[in-house]
Design a protein around this motif. Structure first.
Motif, PDB file in Angstrom:
ATOM      1  N   ARG A  13      -6.410   5.912  -9.250  1.00 43.82           N
ATOM      2  CA  ARG A  13      -6.771   6.133  -7.855  1.00 43.82           C
ATOM      3  C   ARG A  13      -8.134   5.519  -7.539  1.00 43.82           C
ATOM      4  O   ARG A  13      -8.332   4.971  -6.446  1.00 43.82           O
ATOM      5  N   ALA A  53       0.886   3.932  -3.029  1.00 41.00           N
ATOM      6  CA  ALA A  53       0.554   5.325  -2.727  1.00 41.00           C
ATOM      7  C   ALA A  53       1.673   6.258  -3.176  1.00 41.00           C
ATOM      8  O   ALA A  53       1.412   7.355  -3.689  1.00 41.00           O
ATOM      9  N   SER A  54       2.924   5.835  -3.009  1.00 42.41           N
ATOM     10  CA  SER A  54       4.046   6.659  -3.449  1.00 42.41           C
ATOM     11  C   SER A  54       4.047   6.832  -4.966  1.00 42.41           C
ATOM     12  O   SER A  54       4.339   7.921  -5.481  1.00 42.41           O
ATOM     13  N   ASN A  58      -5.806   0.956   2.051  1.00 40.40           N
ATOM     14  CA  ASN A  58      -4.692   1.542   2.796  1.00 40.40           C
ATOM     15  C   ASN A  58      -3.851   2.459   1.918  1.00 40.40           C
ATOM     16  O   ASN A  58      -3.303   3.460   2.407  1.00 40.40           O
ATOM     17  N   ALA A  59      -3.738   2.121   0.636  1.00 37.44           N
ATOM     18  CA  ALA A  59      -2.974   2.982  -0.280  1.00 37.44           C
ATOM     19  C   ALA A  59      -3.623   4.359  -0.397  1.00 37.44           C
ATOM     20  O   ALA A  59      -2.922   5.383  -0.427  1.00 37.44           O
ATOM     21  N   LEU A  60      -4.943   4.412  -0.451  1.00 36.04           N
ATOM     22  CA  LEU A  60      -5.616   5.710  -0.529  1.00 36.04           C
ATOM     23  C   LEU A  60      -5.450   6.504   0.760  1.00 36.04           C
ATOM     24  O   LEU A  60      -5.343   7.733   0.734  1.00 36.04           O
ATOM     25  N   ASN A  86       1.275   9.190  -6.020  1.00 39.24           N
ATOM     26  CA  ASN A  86       1.522  10.572  -5.597  1.00 39.24           C
ATOM     27  C   ASN A  86       2.354  11.337  -6.617  1.00 39.24           C
ATOM     28  O   ASN A  86       2.541  12.546  -6.482  1.00 39.24           O
ATOM     29  N   ALA A 103       0.830  -1.202   0.000  1.00 41.68           N
ATOM     30  CA  ALA A 103       0.000   0.000   0.000  1.00 41.68           C
ATOM     31  C   ALA A 103       0.865   1.253   0.000  1.00 41.68           C
ATOM     32  O   ALA A 103       0.566   2.243  -0.678  1.00 41.68           O
ATOM     33  N   TYR A 134      -2.797   6.353   2.725  1.00 42.48           N
ATOM     34  CA  TYR A 134      -1.426   6.876   2.649  1.00 42.48           C
ATOM     35  C   TYR A 134      -1.332   8.013   1.640  1.00 42.48           C
ATOM     36  O   TYR A 134      -0.625   9.004   1.871  1.00 42.48           O
ATOM     37  N   LEU A 135      -2.027   7.864   0.517  1.00 43.17           N
ATOM     38  CA  LEU A 135      -1.983   8.903  -0.520  1.00 43.17           C
ATOM     39  C   LEU A 135      -2.575  10.206   0.004  1.00 43.17           C
ATOM     40  O   LEU A 135      -2.035  11.286  -0.263  1.00 43.17           O
TER      41      LEU A 135
END
Length: 344
Positions: free
Chosen positions: A140, A126-127, A216-218, A130, A122, A220-221
């Motif tokens: 996204r 997210a990185s 979880n990625a969203l 970004n 994640a 973190y984003l």
């Protein structure tokens, strides 16, 4: 005559009839708008938030307290006459119960195989999101699709994917030359995903990761959006690459969100129920495989309480799991805080 005595004489002269000089002025009766304004500022906010606390008390605190009472009683659906106070006998029995320790080991095994890769992937996704990408909004939104998919539907699909005879996963492994001998001279392409602890843990962990990585990625984003771009530009001028920027800049600056996801993932991972329940070829048995190789504590609680009818013992198991979750979630939060550069 002094100024003070003249002012006093004036006050005496102008005092209303029926009132002695120096008496306090009559209290003004508040108007309806003033009363409503006071009520609006002091009472209305509590009325607006009260539905949440009422529902939480009814469906949260009361079941928790009632479950605690049940854990100290011998409450059986199959033998109601045996109901009575058990004290700590249920918890003492729990310590020597091999089924509970087997389920707890399965729970921790699936938890580690799912949570650690899940949060790591994640963070990487997210990185990437970004950065400036084409069709950025599409990607996204796309990574969130597994999260909005009903968990029962996705688990049933994955159960077919990991089927022993006609599963898609075994077809791919067979194409790569992976075979397994089942005994009696029977050889299949791929592996029997439900036969052993490790293979069943991997299959269930993949189901969990598929669903929660995008969510979880969203998170973190969203946290990364608040980091100023000039911080990355200054780091790039100093020669820091993308990997260095991720671990030296991004992770420390989104540490609160990392702690949040670690705690939530710990709670969800240790409460795992639907995936191992439906992954079984006979979900009604709630046995977690022929030898309990992927039966989690959540599934065991369901089997003990609703299949075997022993609600008191199931309540004791749930309280034991609750305490384990509190301890492990606190430890994971502390560890993530230290690794993220936190001082507390």
């Amino acid at each position: 005559m002094s100024t003070a005595s003249g002012r006093a004489a004036t006050d005496v002269a102008t005092a209303p009839p029926g009132e002695s000089p120096g008496s306090p002025a009559p209290r003004k009766t508040p108007t309806w708008s003033e009363r409503w304004g006071r009520f609006d500022h002091k009472v209305v906010p509590y009325l607006l938030i009260s539905p949440f606390f009422i529902l939480f008390a009814v469906f949260g605190l009361f079941p928790l307290a009632f479950n605690g009472v049940v854990a100290f009683r011998r409450w059986s659906l199959r033998n109601p006459a045996a109901d009575g106070w058990a004290g700590f006998d249920q918890f003492t029995r729990l310590i020597g119960d091999d089924r509970f320790w087997n389920a707890l080991g399965n729970t921790f095994g699936i938890f580690f195989l799912s949570t650690v890769p899940q949060l790591f992937m994640a963070l990487i996704i997210a990185s990437l999101l970004n950065r400036r990408l084409r069709a950025q909004s599409f990607f996204r939104v796309g990574i969130l699709l597994p999260y909005v998919t009903p968990i029962v539907a996705s688990t049933l699909v994955f159960s077919q994917v990991f089927g022993r005879d006609y599963g898609l996963a075994n077809w791919v492994l067979g194409f790569l030359g992976v075979t397994t001998e089942l005994g009696g001279g029977i050889i299949i392409d791929g592996v029997d995903w439900r036969a052993t602890k490790l293979t069943s843990w991997i299959a269930i962990a993949l189901m969990v990761n598929w669903k929660w990585i995008g969510y979880n990625a969203l998170l973190y984003l969203a946290a990364m959006q608040s980091i100023p771009k000039d911080v990355y530009e200054a780091a790039a001028l100093d020669g820091a690459g993308a990997w260095t920027q991720l671990w030296k800049i991004t992770v420390p600056m989104i540490r609160p969100m990392v702690l949040f996801t670690v705690v939530i993932s710990t709670i969800n991972g240790l409460q795992l129920f639907t995936e191992p329940m439906l992954f079984d070829t006979n979900p009604q048995s709630a046995s977690g495989g022929t030898r309990g190789q992927f039966q989690t504590v959540g599934v065991l609680i369901y089997q003990t309480g609703w299949k075997n009818g022993n609600l008191g013992y199931a309540a004791a198991m749930s309280w034991a799991l609750f305490l384990i979750i509190v301890v492990l979630a606190s430890f994971n939060a502390f560890l993530a805080n230290k690794l993220g550069g936190g001082k507390r």
